[in-house]
Design an enzyme around this catalytic site. Structure first.
Site, PDB file in Angstrom:
ATOM      1  N   ASP A 186      16.936  -7.959  25.670  1.00  0.00           N
ATOM      2  CA  ASP A 186      16.002  -9.049  25.409  1.00  0.00           C
ATOM      3  C   ASP A 186      15.134  -9.326  26.634  1.00  0.00           C
ATOM      4  OD1 ASP A 186      17.064  -9.255  22.980  1.00  0.00           O
ATOM      5  OD2 ASP A 186      18.096 -11.179  23.295  1.00  0.00           O
TER       6      ASP A 186
ATOM      7  N   SER B  47       8.473 -30.949  -3.665  1.00  0.00           N
ATOM      8  CA  SER B  47       7.675 -31.551  -2.600  1.00  0.00           C
ATOM      9  C   SER B  47       7.386 -33.012  -2.931  1.00  0.00           C
ATOM     10  CB  SER B  47       6.394 -30.765  -2.402  1.00  0.00           C
ATOM     11  OG  SER B  47       5.839 -30.442  -3.633  1.00  0.00           O
TER      12      SER B  47
ATOM     13  N   GLU C 141      11.843 -43.793   5.069  1.00  0.00           N
ATOM     14  CA  GLU C 141      12.366 -42.825   6.047  1.00  0.00           C
ATOM     15  C   GLU C 141      11.220 -42.085   6.721  1.00  0.00           C
ATOM     16  OE1 GLU C 141      14.724 -40.276   3.485  1.00  0.00           O
ATOM     17  OE2 GLU C 141      15.472 -42.027   2.407  1.00  0.00           O
TER      18      GLU C 141
ATOM     19  N   LYS D 274       8.951 -39.127   7.859  1.00  0.00           N
ATOM     20  CA  LYS D 274       8.780 -37.769   7.350  1.00  0.00           C
ATOM     21  C   LYS D 274       8.677 -36.838   8.543  1.00  0.00           C
ATOM     22  CE  LYS D 274       6.304 -35.076   3.914  1.00  0.00           C
ATOM     23  NZ  LYS D 274       5.833 -33.928   4.682  1.00  0.00           N
TER      24      LYS D 274
ATOM     25  N   GLU E 135      16.084 -31.927   7.337  1.00  0.00           N
ATOM     26  CA  GLU E 135      15.010 -31.255   8.050  1.00  0.00           C
ATOM     27  C   GLU E 135      15.526 -30.616   9.336  1.00  0.00           C
ATOM     28  OE1 GLU E 135      12.481 -31.562   6.160  1.00  0.00           O
ATOM     29  OE2 GLU E 135      10.715 -30.959   7.319  1.00  0.00           O
TER      30      GLU E 135
ATOM     31  N   LYS F  79       1.131 -40.743   4.474  1.00  0.00           N
ATOM     32  CA  LYS F  79       0.734 -39.975   5.656  1.00  0.00           C
ATOM     33  C   LYS F  79       0.123 -40.872   6.735  1.00  0.00           C
ATOM     34  CE  LYS F  79       1.723 -35.765   4.452  1.00  0.00           C
ATOM     35  NZ  LYS F  79       1.084 -34.490   4.554  1.00  0.00           N
TER      36      LYS F  79
ATOM     37  N   CYS G 130     -16.791  -9.430  -9.695  1.00  0.00           N
ATOM     38  CA  CYS G 130     -17.167  -9.941  -8.366  1.00  0.00           C
ATOM     39  C   CYS G 130     -16.020  -9.630  -7.410  1.00  0.00           C
ATOM     40  CB  CYS G 130     -17.404 -11.447  -8.435  1.00  0.00           C
ATOM     41  SG  CYS G 130     -17.661 -12.194  -6.815  1.00  0.00           S
TER      42      CYS G 130
END
Ligand code: IVH
Length: 673
Positions: free
Chosen positions: A35, A84, A118, A120, A178, A310, A435
């Site tokens: 590595d 979602s 909560e 996001k 998450e 958001k 097209c």
């Protein structure tokens, strides 16, 4: 003396070494260098590029974001889909969100909902299956229905318990949450990844879990998928138990009622979002009462009972270098501003959408202008306004093309029968695959995640195969000459094998996905499902041609004139008929599964009048969940007419005449019990 040629050779040798090792590492799983050596190799390439600007190569680490994730994870179906969230941006949206729920549940306007609120977190979601307290499976979200098995990688995350001994921990449960990386930890990974979210996703999908372990990933739990014997009444209660069982939950979780309180909380949270040690792109509101959640159910891919509020977008100024016209799958011409690259809220932006011709006119946007650009979360950046004080007299008004830039056909605006206005969007008027741009976009759609879901056939690959003349129609994917692909730059034996495997796998497909994949205008995932449910199998679908009798389609709840006209148009084009027939030969199209084990199996219903404490939409969904079918008019085919308050007397009389059983809401509920 070092000259350009020898520097270039020195550089290319290193690039080749990198390509070889990438192939060994990612595809063959047999790295030949350590590595450390690998990292040094990458670094030396980057240093050379910095020193000599004439050096560049498409395989350079500078051109790639993150490490290439492995494509070889096994896939597995989620027991409960990972869906979602729909977005709200302001008070108006929020009121609307509540209104829809109140309508569905038939609650009064004054009803006040209680929410679990909560943060996001902007990471990537994962689903953990525990059987008798043992973590037995870890899946990524994938397309929401099928995820990748990444159990070993998830196990390297400290926040994820591997064994839970609490007596009250459910014996069969999927815990979801998450995976993210802290802002601080991202600092040292900045060179490799565009943002913390990419870093989390890239490292979770490493082939070697030892690689994942090197990156400090975190996990916050927030919901459940499958949950046998769920006894909880409230989401907030479930969250507190998650904590008790040893999961991390957000310390900002709280319970709030009333839109005004939500707005206040949003404002104060947004002000402190930058103080948090992880990226948050909004707040999630979930109806706290789990029974109500269940009643509300889902629309499309998102729950009716939750929304993501958001945060406002980040913005910045930049100069428009050019305005390009993109041609989409449906022929829509979208103007896109190519702007001088600018950092907006941590992401480098070089394209911003201008939506359509009217928008350019309205804002008088011109090439050379300095404009304000906004970017909110995962939404495409867009131009907000022009800074007129900085406009030069050389910047000319933009002239929108009146021919398709791809095929030269004339462009037109459609008349919308509902709004009685012409659309703002101009579309290429060509049909089918004549097209080039439309054809390429149709193929991209065909292979996309929600359609055939062919791994390894991303947008760039489709473009490449098109350019090489390998594909012109969707069905060409099943006739690919893999020898030719193997000889392309950047392809090797292993990547060709992977592609072959994904293509083969995609052949087994449900009718609804197949219909969606065709990309018929106005037939999205939901409508495709409705049509598939109605037709049941591919045999019935390929019967459709220009003489087909669409009468029965008018009975499908959710399919209207717009959709039927569009399907008619699609099947009136011979090329499309050929595509459908051809594809049905290559594919193994599965009959649509219809739930016919419910109590209302083989029974048909129609509702007239107002029901009590239940909207008609909810009643319909309850009937369908129990395998009953809803008809749109009274006929001999109707088994039950459900009569509520103030029914249409014509329907009741017709039912009486035809001998259809007439029942009330209580009798319907009795049928179910
Ligand atoms: S609940 C059906 N809760 O947001 C319910 N999701 O747009 C969906 N997310 O894929 C999940 N924080 O990755 C839920 N507290 C939270 C969340 C959250 C972040 C993400 C998650 C999901 C996406 C949905």
């Amino acid at each position: 003396m070092v000259n350009k040629v020898s520097i270039k050779k020195f550089y290319l040798d290193k690039i080749n070494k990198l390509i070889k090792n990438d192939e060994l590492y990612y595809s063959k799983d047999k790295p030949k260098i350590s590595d450390k050596e690998y990292d040094e190799l990458k670094r030396s390439i980057l240093n050379l590029e910095k020193q000599y600007i004439f050096l560049n190569h498409k395989n350079s680490p500078s051109k790639k974001v993150g490490f290439k994730p492995s494509k070889n994870f096994q896939k597995q179906k989620h027991m409960v889909p990972m869906l979602s969230l729909s977005n709200v941006f302001n008070k108006e949206d929020l009121i609307n969100f509540e209104k829809k729920m109140k309508n569905y549940l038939d609650l009064s306007d004054r009803h006040s909902f209680e929410y679990s609120v909560e943060p996001k977190i902007d990471g990537i979601s994962a689903s953990l299956t525990y059987k008798n307290g043992v973590l037995v499976l870890g899946l990524s979200r994938g397309d929401g229905y099928e995820g990748e098995v990444i159990t070993e990688n998830l196990k390297t995350i400290k926040d994820i318990p591997k064994n839970i001994t609490s007596k009250d921990f459910p014996s069969n449960i999927e815990i979801r949450g998450e995976v993210y990386i802290k802002k601080n930890d991202f600092e040292s990974l900045k060179e490799k990844f565009a943002n913390p979210r990419n870093a989390a996703s890239g490292s979770l999908r490493q082939k070697e879990s030892a690689e994942t372990k090197k990156i400090p990933l975190m996990f916050i739990a927030y919901t459940f998928g499958l949950f046998e014997n769920n006894k909880f009444n409230k989401q907030a209660e479930f969250l507190s138990y998650l904590k008790k069982w040893g999961f991390k939950t957000s310390k900002y979780n709280c319970v709030i009622s009333n839109v005004d309180h939500l707005i206040k909380n949003h404002q104060s949270f947004e002000a402190k979002r930058y103080e948090l040690d992880y990226d948050v792109d909004g707040l999630v509101y979930k109806i706290n009462d789990l029974k109500l959640q269940k009643r509300l159910g889902f629309v499309g891919n998102a729950p009716r009972w939750a929304a993501a509020h958001k945060f406002s977008a980040a913005s910045s100024f930049s100069k428009i270098l050019n305005i390009e016209i993109q041609v989409g799958r449906t022929g829509a011409l979208t103007p896109v501003a190519k702007v001088k690259p600018v950092n907006i809220g941590g992401v480098i932006v070089s394209n911003a959408t201008l939506h359509n011709e009217d928008e350019i006119k309205k804002k008088d946007i011109r090439v050379g202008d300095i404009v304000k650009i906004e970017r909110a979360g995962d939404v495409i950046p867009h131009v907000i306004s022009v800074d007129l004080s900085k406009r030069s007299s050389n910047n000319l008004k933009f002239k929108f093309p009146d021919k398709c830039p791809s095929c030269g056909s004339k462009v037109e605006k459609e008349f919308n029968n509902q709004t009685k206005k012409f659309d703002a969007v101009k579309r290429c008027s060509s049909e089918g695959f004549s097209c080039e741009k439309i054809a390429i976009e149709k193929i991209k759609h065909f292979v996309s995640k929600e359609a055939l879901n062919i791994d390894g056939l991303g947008k760039k690959v489709v473009e490449k195969f098109w350019e090489k003349n390998f594909i012109r129609y969707p069905q060409d994917i099943f006739k690919l000459d893999f020898k030719k692909i193997e000889n392309l730059d950047g392809w090797g034996n292993q990547s060709v094998l992977n592609l072959k495997y994904s293509i083969d796998k995609s052949k087994k497909i449900y009718l609804n996905k197949f219909i969606f994949a065709l990309g018929i205008r106005h037939i999205g995932q939901e409508n495709a499902k409705l049509i598939a449910k109605h037709l049941q199998n591919i045999k019935n679908f390929i019967k459709i041609d220009k003489n087909y009798d669409f009468n029965s389609f008018t009975n499908i709840d959710g399919i209207g004139e717009i959709q039927i006209t569009s399907i008619k148009k699609f099947f009136s084009i011979k090329e499309n008929l050929n595509i459908v027939r051809d594809l049905s030969n290559y594919l193994n199209i599965q009959n649509e599964i219809t739930n016919d084990s419910g109590k209302l199996k083989n029974l048909t219903f129609l509702i007239t009048g107002k029901l009590i404490k239940m909207s008609r939409a909810e009643a319909k969904s309850v009937i369908e969940k129990n395998s009953g079918r809803i008809l749109s008019s009274v006929s001999k085919k109707l088994d039950y007419l459900i009569v509520g308050d103030k029914p249409t007397s014509k329907k009741v009389n017709q039912a009486k005449d035809l001998g259809v059983k007439i029942i009330n809401q209580t009798e319907l509920i009795n049928l179910l019990n």
